[in-house]
Design a protein around this motif. Structure first.
Motif, PDB file in Angstrom:
ATOM      1  N   ARG A 166       0.833  -1.207   0.000  1.00  0.00           N
ATOM      2  CA  ARG A 166       0.000   0.000   0.000  1.00  0.00           C
ATOM      3  C   ARG A 166       0.871   1.261   0.000  1.00  0.00           C
ATOM      4  O   ARG A 166       0.624   2.209  -0.758  1.00  0.00           O
ATOM      5  N   ASP A 167       1.922   1.269   0.830  1.00  0.00           N
ATOM      6  CA  ASP A 167       2.811   2.432   0.899  1.00  0.00           C
ATOM      7  C   ASP A 167       3.535   2.662  -0.419  1.00  0.00           C
ATOM      8  O   ASP A 167       3.734   3.804  -0.843  1.00  0.00           O
ATOM      9  N   THR A 170       1.166   4.156  -2.926  1.00  0.00           N
ATOM     10  CA  THR A 170       0.914   5.556  -2.583  1.00  0.00           C
ATOM     11  C   THR A 170       2.108   6.430  -2.927  1.00  0.00           C
ATOM     12  O   THR A 170       1.959   7.509  -3.508  1.00  0.00           O
ATOM     13  N   GLY A 173       2.342   6.892  -6.581  1.00  0.00           N
ATOM     14  CA  GLY A 173       1.133   7.419  -7.204  1.00  0.00           C
ATOM     15  C   GLY A 173       0.595   6.510  -8.299  1.00  0.00           C
ATOM     16  O   GLY A 173      -0.095   6.951  -9.213  1.00  0.00           O
ATOM     17  N   GLU A 176      -3.798   1.885  -5.819  1.00  0.00           N
ATOM     18  CA  GLU A 176      -4.291   1.760  -4.455  1.00  0.00           C
ATOM     19  C   GLU A 176      -4.592   0.298  -4.144  1.00  0.00           C
ATOM     20  O   GLU A 176      -4.738  -0.529  -5.048  1.00  0.00           O
ATOM     21  N   GLU A 197      -0.464   8.548 -13.915  1.00  0.00           N
ATOM     22  CA  GLU A 197      -0.277   8.986 -12.526  1.00  0.00           C
ATOM     23  C   GLU A 197      -1.472   9.791 -12.074  1.00  0.00           C
ATOM     24  O   GLU A 197      -1.923  10.708 -12.768  1.00  0.00           O
TER      25      GLU A 197
END
Length: 198
Positions: A166-167, A170, A173, A176, A197
């Motif tokens: 997840r990180d 993120t 970009g 998710e 993006e």
């Protein structure tokens, strides 16, 4: 991007030693029982390690096709250990896209370790991919014990695999990650990769 490289390195550091030991032990046992099978398994094990080292060496972005090859190699090693107790299904409808290296593989590993192999009646993992208007979706579903995502955030256990993916998504970009889990039924992790993006 230094942050992205760091995220990839952290993910690679989560390669679980128990998997390496178990795979080597299974191959050692095959050497006597099925030398030809041991030879093939050793090739898979080598491919698994090479793919992880290649990602560490700077392969920040990879094609889903390559990621899928890596996943299949990993799962072939796990099926060598668990035999008929672990079934794998693929529903790949779209694979012409890129994503950060080792985005899906840690999710599949979690599905094996904490999901499918915990089902006493036999585990099953399904990997699906399909195209959407704004990108691609990959789902990894298992028929394990499931969990309450809200409670897992405060259960005191380490959930590095999901958190790192997840990180990474993120930080880059690029997409998710969502979790849908029902205790006693199983878990589905959905990864949405943006075409551009966001």
């Amino acid at each position: 991007n230094r942050q992205t490289e760091l995220q990839t390195a952290i993910m690679l550091s989560q390669i679980r030693p128990h998997f390496l030991y178990n795979a080597l032990t299974a191959i050692r046992n095959l050497c006597k029982l099925d030398p030809a099978g041991a030879y093939l398994a050793l090739g898979d094990f080598s491919d698994y390690l090479r793919a992880n080292m290649n990602a560490l060496g700077g392969g920040r972005i990879t094609s889903f096709e390559k990621e899928l090859e890596h996943i299949k190699t990993y799962l072939s090693l796990e099926q060598m250990r668990f035999g008929e107790e672990l079934k794998v299904e693929y529903d790949i409808r779209y694979q012409d896209f890129s994503l950060p290296s080792l985005t899906v593989q840690p999710i599949v590993e979690n599905a094996v370790r904490h999901g499918a192999t915990m089902n006493e009646e036999g585990g099953r993992i399904t990997i699906c991919s399909f195209k959407t208007e704004d990108g691609a979706v990959i789902t990894v579903t298992d028929n394990g014990p499931g969990f309450d995502p809200a409670e897992s955030a405060s259960d005191g256990k380490n959930h590095f695999g999901l958190k790192n993916v997840r990180d990474c998504l993120t930080a880059t970009g690029s997409g998710e990650l969502m979790i849908d889990s029902i205790p006693g039924v199983g878990t589905t992790v959905t990864i949405h990769i943006w075409e551009e993006e966001k």
